[in-house]
Design a protein around this motif. Structure first.
Motif, PDB file in Angstrom:
ATOM      1  N   SER A 115       0.850  -1.193   0.000  1.00  0.00           N
ATOM      2  CA  SER A 115       0.000   0.000   0.000  1.00  0.00           C
ATOM      3  C   SER A 115       0.882   1.238   0.000  1.00  0.00           C
ATOM      4  O   SER A 115       1.905   1.289   0.681  1.00  0.00           O
ATOM      5  N   VAL A 116       0.460   2.241  -0.736  1.00  0.00           N
ATOM      6  CA  VAL A 116       1.272   3.438  -0.923  1.00  0.00           C
ATOM      7  C   VAL A 116       0.442   4.696  -0.682  1.00  0.00           C
ATOM      8  O   VAL A 116      -0.777   4.702  -0.896  1.00  0.00           O
ATOM      9  N   PRO A 120      -2.735   3.346   2.987  1.00  0.00           N
ATOM     10  CA  PRO A 120      -2.828   2.850   4.362  1.00  0.00           C
ATOM     11  C   PRO A 120      -4.060   3.340   5.135  1.00  0.00           C
ATOM     12  O   PRO A 120      -4.379   2.786   6.185  1.00  0.00           O
ATOM     13  N   VAL A 134       4.779   1.298   9.641  1.00  0.00           N
ATOM     14  CA  VAL A 134       4.043   1.675   8.432  1.00  0.00           C
ATOM     15  C   VAL A 134       4.488   3.040   7.939  1.00  0.00           C
ATOM     16  O   VAL A 134       4.618   3.983   8.724  1.00  0.00           O
ATOM     17  N   ALA A 136       3.461   6.056   4.948  1.00  0.00           N
ATOM     18  CA  ALA A 136       2.326   6.549   4.174  1.00  0.00           C
ATOM     19  C   ALA A 136       2.629   8.008   3.849  1.00  0.00           C
ATOM     20  O   ALA A 136       3.644   8.553   4.308  1.00  0.00           O
ATOM     21  N   ALA A 159      10.665   2.582   0.755  1.00  0.00           N
ATOM     22  CA  ALA A 159       9.556   1.757   1.233  1.00  0.00           C
ATOM     23  C   ALA A 159      10.034   0.945   2.424  1.00  0.00           C
ATOM     24  O   ALA A 159      11.240   0.818   2.654  1.00  0.00           O
ATOM     25  N   LEU A 165       3.701  -6.961   5.032  1.00  0.00           N
ATOM     26  CA  LEU A 165       3.154  -5.647   4.673  1.00  0.00           C
ATOM     27  C   LEU A 165       4.255  -4.737   4.139  1.00  0.00           C
ATOM     28  O   LEU A 165       5.255  -4.508   4.821  1.00  0.00           O
ATOM     29  N   THR A 167       4.818  -0.849   2.694  1.00  0.00           N
ATOM     30  CA  THR A 167       4.193   0.470   2.578  1.00  0.00           C
ATOM     31  C   THR A 167       5.231   1.495   2.131  1.00  0.00           C
ATOM     32  O   THR A 167       6.431   1.305   2.335  1.00  0.00           O
ATOM     33  N   MET A 177       9.264  -0.089  -3.422  1.00  0.00           N
ATOM     34  CA  MET A 177       8.065  -0.790  -2.977  1.00  0.00           C
ATOM     35  C   MET A 177       7.822  -2.051  -3.799  1.00  0.00           C
ATOM     36  O   MET A 177       7.557  -3.120  -3.252  1.00  0.00           O
TER      37      MET A 177
END
Length: 185
Positions: A115-116, A120, A134, A136, A159, A165, A167, A177
């Motif tokens: 997720s980018v 998130p 994480v 974001a 990333a 996971l 991110t 990523m």
């Protein structure tokens, strides 16, 4: 090769949608891009977010992106991994109960999730970030920390992977990523 589910929507960030979609396909993975309320062959509108020296990003209208699968037909168990792009789409996609259920399935099944940017927000709404590191887009930091995750401030081209996971803060991180995500596939 992996079968990847991409959940996207209107005004997703153009690069964060198109670049991983095409890159994963080019590597030989199957990618189904879906949007709640839309069917295969329909399009979503995208936005281009740029970093031009203001306090936040700027936004311009992007391309239309044609979906290649229907959201209503998705069976999460048939996929090996999940990709959640950013932009403005996550702010309303997180209100969809089936989207949240799908994200929770991938997290519980310990399948890879990438997720980018604002993506998130979906992970936060699904309650799957507690105890995770994480990244974001910086404006998402409050909700990342409020759900019990550790927000990691990274350069825009970096990333982070925590377990399954991956991110990243924004589209300049695609090389990092995607490299980390594909390593999990």
């Amino acid at each position: 090769m992996a079968k990847v589910l991409m959940i996207t929507g209107d005004f997703v960030e153009d690069y964060e949608n198109m670049v991983p979609f095409q890159a994963l396909l080019a590597m030989g993975h199957d990618v189904d891009a879906v949007c709640p309320g839309k069917k295969s062959g329909e399009s979503i509108a995208t936005s281009i977010h740029d970093f031009e020296g203001f306090q936040t990003y700027t936004e311009k209208r992007g391309h239309n992106f044609e979906l290649n699968a229907s959201f209503a037909d998705i069976i999460a168990e048939e996929y090996d991994a999940l990709y959640l792009p950013g932009g403005r789409a996550p702010e309303y996609l997180r209100l969809n109960a089936k989207v949240i259920e799908i994200i929770q399935y991938f997290a519980t099944a310990d399948k890879p999730i990438a997720s980018v940017c604002h993506g998130p927000q979906l992970l936060s709404a699904a309650g799957v970030l507690e105890g995770k590191k994480v990244s974001a887009y910086p404006a998402c930091q409050p909700e990342i920390t409020m759900c019990g995750a550790e927000y990691v401030e990274l350069p825009m081209d970096s990333a982070i992977t925590d377990g399954k996971l991956v991110t990243a803060p924004a589209w300049p991180a695609h090389p990092a990523m995607l490299k980390q995500f594909v390593a999990l596939l």
